[in-house]
Design a protein around this motif. Structure first.
Motif, PDB file in Angstrom:
ATOM      1  N   UNK A  23      -3.310 -11.123  39.109  1.00 40.51           N
ATOM      2  CA  UNK A  23      -2.643 -10.721  37.864  1.00 40.51           C
ATOM      3  C   UNK A  23      -3.581  -9.905  36.989  1.00 40.51           C
ATOM      4  N   UNK A  24      -2.980  -9.003  36.217  1.00 41.05           N
ATOM      5  CA  UNK A  24      -3.710  -8.274  35.191  1.00 41.05           C
ATOM      6  C   UNK A  24      -3.541  -9.063  33.898  1.00 41.05           C
ATOM      7  N   UNK A  25      -4.565  -9.790  33.488  1.00 41.14           N
ATOM      8  CA  UNK A  25      -4.502 -10.662  32.309  1.00 41.14           C
ATOM      9  C   UNK A  25      -4.661  -9.800  31.065  1.00 41.14           C
ATOM     10  N   UNK A  26      -3.669  -9.833  30.191  1.00 37.96           N
ATOM     11  CA  UNK A  26      -3.720  -9.030  28.975  1.00 37.96           C
ATOM     12  C   UNK A  26      -4.221  -9.818  27.774  1.00 37.96           C
ATOM     13  N   UNK A  27      -3.924 -11.116  27.728  1.00 40.27           N
ATOM     14  CA  UNK A  27      -4.333 -11.951  26.600  1.00 40.27           C
ATOM     15  C   UNK A  27      -4.403 -13.390  27.093  1.00 40.27           C
ATOM     16  N   UNK A  28      -5.112 -14.230  26.367  1.00 39.24           N
ATOM     17  CA  UNK A  28      -5.141 -15.641  26.739  1.00 39.24           C
ATOM     18  C   UNK A  28      -5.026 -16.521  25.505  1.00 39.24           C
ATOM     19  N   UNK A  29      -4.508 -17.728  25.730  1.00 39.11           N
ATOM     20  CA  UNK A  29      -4.260 -18.683  24.656  1.00 39.11           C
ATOM     21  C   UNK A  29      -4.790 -20.042  25.093  1.00 39.11           C
ATOM     22  N   UNK A  30      -5.459 -20.730  24.169  1.00 40.80           N
ATOM     23  CA  UNK A  30      -5.894 -22.098  24.427  1.00 40.80           C
ATOM     24  C   UNK A  30      -4.817 -23.040  23.907  1.00 40.80           C
ATOM     25  N   UNK A  31      -4.393 -23.975  24.743  1.00 36.75           N
ATOM     26  CA  UNK A  31      -3.378 -24.922  24.290  1.00 36.75           C
ATOM     27  C   UNK A  31      -3.744 -26.332  24.736  1.00 36.75           C
ATOM     28  N   UNK A  32      -3.242 -27.305  23.992  1.00 36.38           N
ATOM     29  CA  UNK A  32      -3.448 -28.700  24.334  1.00 36.38           C
ATOM     30  C   UNK A  32      -2.483 -29.107  25.431  1.00 36.38           C
ATOM     31  N   UNK A  97       5.736 -15.974  20.317  1.00 36.14           N
ATOM     32  CA  UNK A  97       5.104 -14.835  20.991  1.00 36.14           C
ATOM     33  C   UNK A  97       5.168 -14.973  22.516  1.00 36.14           C
ATOM     34  N   UNK A  98       4.938 -16.190  23.011  1.00 32.49           N
ATOM     35  CA  UNK A  98       5.014 -16.425  24.448  1.00 32.49           C
ATOM     36  C   UNK A  98       6.427 -16.204  24.965  1.00 32.49           C
ATOM     37  N   UNK A  99       7.410 -16.682  24.219  1.00 34.08           N
ATOM     38  CA  UNK A  99       8.809 -16.487  24.622  1.00 34.08           C
ATOM     39  C   UNK A  99       9.133 -15.001  24.661  1.00 34.08           C
ATOM     40  N   UNK A 100       8.694 -14.281  23.642  1.00 35.81           N
ATOM     41  CA  UNK A 100       8.935 -12.841  23.571  1.00 35.81           C
ATOM     42  C   UNK A 100       8.289 -12.121  24.761  1.00 35.81           C
ATOM     43  N   UNK A 101       7.055 -12.483  25.075  1.00 44.14           N
ATOM     44  CA  UNK A 101       6.356 -11.823  26.181  1.00 44.14           C
ATOM     45  C   UNK A 101       7.009 -12.117  27.528  1.00 44.14           C
ATOM     46  N   UNK A 102       7.448 -13.360  27.745  1.00 42.35           N
ATOM     47  CA  UNK A 102       8.014 -13.702  29.047  1.00 42.35           C
ATOM     48  C   UNK A 102       9.449 -13.224  29.203  1.00 42.35           C
ATOM     49  N   UNK A 103      10.261 -13.359  28.176  1.00 42.78           N
ATOM     50  CA  UNK A 103      11.679 -13.023  28.299  1.00 42.78           C
ATOM     51  C   UNK A 103      11.955 -11.532  28.145  1.00 42.78           C
ATOM     52  N   UNK A 104      11.303 -10.892  27.203  1.00 41.03           N
ATOM     53  CA  UNK A 104      11.590  -9.481  26.935  1.00 41.03           C
ATOM     54  C   UNK A 104      10.696  -8.524  27.701  1.00 41.03           C
ATOM     55  N   UNK A 105       9.415  -8.851  27.799  1.00 40.61           N
ATOM     56  CA  UNK A 105       8.469  -7.933  28.436  1.00 40.61           C
ATOM     57  C   UNK A 105       8.243  -8.232  29.914  1.00 40.61           C
ATOM     58  N   UNK A 106       8.755  -9.348  30.405  1.00 40.75           N
ATOM     59  CA  UNK A 106       8.623  -9.679  31.819  1.00 40.75           C
ATOM     60  C   UNK A 106       7.235 -10.109  32.241  1.00 40.75           C
ATOM     61  N   UNK A 126      -4.353 -20.445  29.013  1.00 41.17           N
ATOM     62  CA  UNK A 126      -3.269 -19.757  29.711  1.00 41.17           C
ATOM     63  C   UNK A 126      -3.408 -18.259  29.490  1.00 41.17           C
ATOM     64  N   UNK A 127      -3.247 -17.499  30.551  1.00 43.61           N
ATOM     65  CA  UNK A 127      -3.292 -16.054  30.455  1.00 43.61           C
ATOM     66  C   UNK A 127      -1.896 -15.469  30.454  1.00 43.61           C
ATOM     67  N   UNK A 128      -1.665 -14.521  29.557  1.00 46.59           N
ATOM     68  CA  UNK A 128      -0.408 -13.766  29.545  1.00 46.59           C
ATOM     69  C   UNK A 128      -0.665 -12.567  30.445  1.00 46.59           C
ATOM     70  N   UNK A 129       0.040 -12.526  31.585  1.00 51.41           N
ATOM     71  CA  UNK A 129      -0.340 -11.587  32.632  1.00 51.41           C
ATOM     72  C   UNK A 129       0.846 -10.839  33.209  1.00 51.41           C
ATOM     73  N   UNK A 130       0.516  -9.752  33.876  1.00 55.95           N
ATOM     74  CA  UNK A 130       1.480  -8.971  34.627  1.00 55.95           C
ATOM     75  C   UNK A 130       0.994  -8.951  36.079  1.00 55.95           C
ATOM     76  N   UNK A 131       1.899  -9.130  37.023  1.00 62.61           N
ATOM     77  CA  UNK A 131       1.521  -9.171  38.428  1.00 62.61           C
ATOM     78  C   UNK A 131       0.983  -7.844  38.911  1.00 62.61           C
ATOM     79  N   UNK A 132      -0.030  -7.894  39.778  1.00 62.34           N
ATOM     80  CA  UNK A 132      -0.606  -6.682  40.348  1.00 62.34           C
ATOM     81  C   UNK A 132       0.085  -6.357  41.663  1.00 62.34           C
ATOM     82  N   UNK A 133       0.198  -5.090  41.941  1.00 62.03           N
ATOM     83  CA  UNK A 133       0.675  -4.623  43.242  1.00 62.03           C
ATOM     84  C   UNK A 133      -0.505  -4.614  44.208  1.00 62.03           C
TER      85      UNK A 133
END
Length: 158
Positions: A23-32, A97-106, A126-133
């Motif tokens: 994956x191409x990781x664009x951003x990451x978030x720390x969560x409990x 923001x996570x919902x927006x990234x996953x549902x709208x931006x894929x 957790x990384x917000x990512x896009x799959x690599x070809x």
């Protein structure tokens, strides 16, 4: 001296090393993460795997799916399921923001590292990512190989 005392509880439990390759990781978030008692004991012993897991947003809640926490042998009656869904804790703003990234931006939510922070609390990055070809994967592998080769050449030249 204070630095070592501050980070004595920090410990990496499990790392998804393949995530940065796939994956191409664009951003990451720390969560409990919400855990049961036997899960925490098992994690302290280092029995976890997040390689095949992923995170998903379901009905305004964030879940970690398909992660493995080894059974704790001493917790016979009060054990836990090894591959259950575990709830993740983030703020409402991050959830939106996570919902927006996953549902709208894929985008995809990929777990990167499971660790105990300096206070001894279990956290998941957790990384917000896009799959690599495949061609992207080959390109990143070529860059990594060239970096290694360059380091070897510089080391030999000195």
């Amino acid at each position: 001296m204070a630095k070592t005392d501050e980070n004595k509880n920090y410990k990496v439990i499990a790392e998804n090393r393949r995530a940065r390759f796939d994956y191409a990781i664009e951003d990451d978030i720390e969560c409990g993460i919400i855990l049961e008692g036997s899960e925490v004991k098992s994690l302290r012993l280092g029995g976890a795997n997040i390689a095949e897991s992923y995170a998903t947003v379901d009905e305004h809640e964030l879940w970690l799916v398909n992660s493995y926490v080894a059974p704790y042998a001493q917790a016979k009656t009060f054990g836990h399921e090894e591959k259950r869904r575990r709830k993740l804790l983030v703020s409402k703003r991050e959830m939106a923001r996570l919902w927006n990234d996953t549902q709208r931006k894929g985008m995809t939510l990929v777990p990167l590292v499971l660790y105990f922070n300096h206070r001894g609390l279990a956290k998941l990055k957790i990384g917000i990512a896009k799959g690599k070809k495949n061609h992207d994967k080959r390109e990143s592998e070529a860059k990594r190989d060239w970096g290694r080769q360059k380091q070897r050449l510089l080391k030999e030249h000195r």
